[in-house]
Scaffold this motif. Sequence first.
Motif, mmCIF file in Angstrom:
data_model
loop_
_atom_site.group_PDB
_atom_site.id
_atom_site.type_symbol
_atom_site.label_atom_id
_atom_site.label_comp_id
_atom_site.label_asym_id
_atom_site.label_seq_id
_atom_site.Cartn_x
_atom_site.Cartn_y
_atom_site.Cartn_z
ATOM 1 N N PHE A 98 0.824 -1.204 0.000
ATOM 2 C CA PHE A 98 0.000 0.000 0.000
ATOM 3 C C PHE A 98 0.862 1.258 0.000
ATOM 4 C CE2 PHE A 98 -3.964 -2.088 0.369
ATOM 5 C CZ PHE A 98 -3.742 -3.236 1.117
ATOM 6 N N ALA A 99 2.089 1.187 0.532
ATOM 7 C CA ALA A 99 2.966 2.361 0.600
ATOM 8 C C ALA A 99 3.458 2.799 -0.769
ATOM 9 C CB ALA A 99 4.167 2.073 1.502
ATOM 10 N N LEU A 100 3.194 1.962 -1.781
ATOM 11 C CA LEU A 100 3.629 2.346 -3.117
ATOM 12 C C LEU A 100 2.806 3.499 -3.683
ATOM 13 C CD1 LEU A 100 4.252 -1.130 -4.749
ATOM 14 C CD2 LEU A 100 5.957 0.625 -4.307
ATOM 15 N N ARG A 101 1.669 3.792 -3.066
ATOM 16 C CA ARG A 101 0.854 4.897 -3.550
ATOM 17 C C ARG A 101 1.593 6.210 -3.356
ATOM 18 N NH1 ARG A 101 -2.692 4.434 -6.951
ATOM 19 N NH2 ARG A 101 -3.975 6.094 -6.076
ATOM 20 N N TRP B 21 11.487 1.988 -7.933
ATOM 21 C CA TRP B 21 11.013 3.250 -8.512
ATOM 22 C C TRP B 21 10.516 4.182 -7.404
ATOM 23 C CZ3 TRP B 21 7.160 3.232 -13.268
ATOM 24 C CH2 TRP B 21 7.135 4.515 -13.837
ATOM 25 N N HIS B 22 9.784 3.612 -6.461
ATOM 26 C CA HIS B 22 9.250 4.386 -5.341
ATOM 27 C C HIS B 22 10.379 5.006 -4.519
ATOM 28 C CE1 HIS B 22 7.417 4.991 -1.324
ATOM 29 N NE2 HIS B 22 6.330 5.266 -2.013
ATOM 30 N N LYS B 23 11.441 4.256 -4.283
ATOM 31 C CA LYS B 23 12.574 4.773 -3.513
ATOM 32 C C LYS B 23 13.246 5.929 -4.243
ATOM 33 C CE LYS B 23 13.653 0.584 -0.891
ATOM 34 N NZ LYS B 23 14.635 -0.507 -0.668
ATOM 35 N N ARG B 24 13.352 5.819 -5.568
ATOM 36 C CA ARG B 24 13.937 6.923 -6.343
ATOM 37 C C ARG B 24 13.083 8.183 -6.207
ATOM 38 N NH1 ARG B 24 14.344 2.963 -10.335
ATOM 39 N NH2 ARG B 24 12.798 4.037 -11.647
#
Length: 291
Positions: free
Chosen positions: A5-8, A255-258
């Motif tokens: 869910f944190a990918l949002r 991608w999210h971390k970037r």
Amino acid sequence: MRNKFALRLTNLLAASAVVAALLSGCSFNLAIPGVNQPPPETLSAPDISAGWNSIAGALSYDGRQPPYRLYPDGPLVKLVNNAAARDVSWAELMAFVKSDITDLNAYLPDRYMCGGFALDLHNAAEAAGIRAAWVAIDFIGESVGHAATAFQTTDRGLVVIDDTSSYSSGGRALGEAESHSYDKVAYIMIGRDYGVIPLEAAGSPLYNDYLAYLEQFRVFDEKRQAYEREAAAYEAELAGRTRLKEPEYSYFMSWHKRLQAMKEELNELGESLGSYYWESLGVVSEVKIYW
């Protein structure tokens, strides 16, 4: 399958938005016709190599009340001077302005406007023993003028403070830190844009510093736009999904971390630029300073 869910990126996208705050001028012609003034002193150019500021061509009146009204049909500007007031250093001035709460007053159209802010800061400074002046600023092609407060510092020369609190509805801070101040250092050169930098980001009163600030904001804005494009692409490809299988899960996590790193860089850059980015009121045509 794995939950993520944190990918949002809803919060990331919201945090990246920047709306330039609009500094409001006074919505009327402040000057009272027919009021004569003694011959003023015309200020010389700043000494950039020495870090000494001035406003070339500005007219400086000593010991005279400004021939202006605070708002349409309102009272005259009345400076309350202190014979014992003195010039202070840049550091002392910054400390005083930070401690003063005039900038937190509400901007009330046709009632409490830039002239009132400038007057109240002037009178508060004089009461605190700091010599101050009320400044009238006109713009090329505009009937709308502006007012601010000036100080002659002992180590940086002339410093103009703009503490008018008005800004456009929906204005956003450049970083995530909440702002509790609308104090700004004003940068004035006749024939050039009137500029301001939030007090916490201003390191000098010289106009060249404002130009450098504009370049820093340009870099920030380019990075912000790049982040928003990347975040939009991420959201589009994720397509609202909250459960992903490998290797797709790791792909989106990377991608999210970037994006998180880009967001953190933006926040740092934004906070270094101060609480708000303020648009210019226009090109300065005339400046009158009343001590």
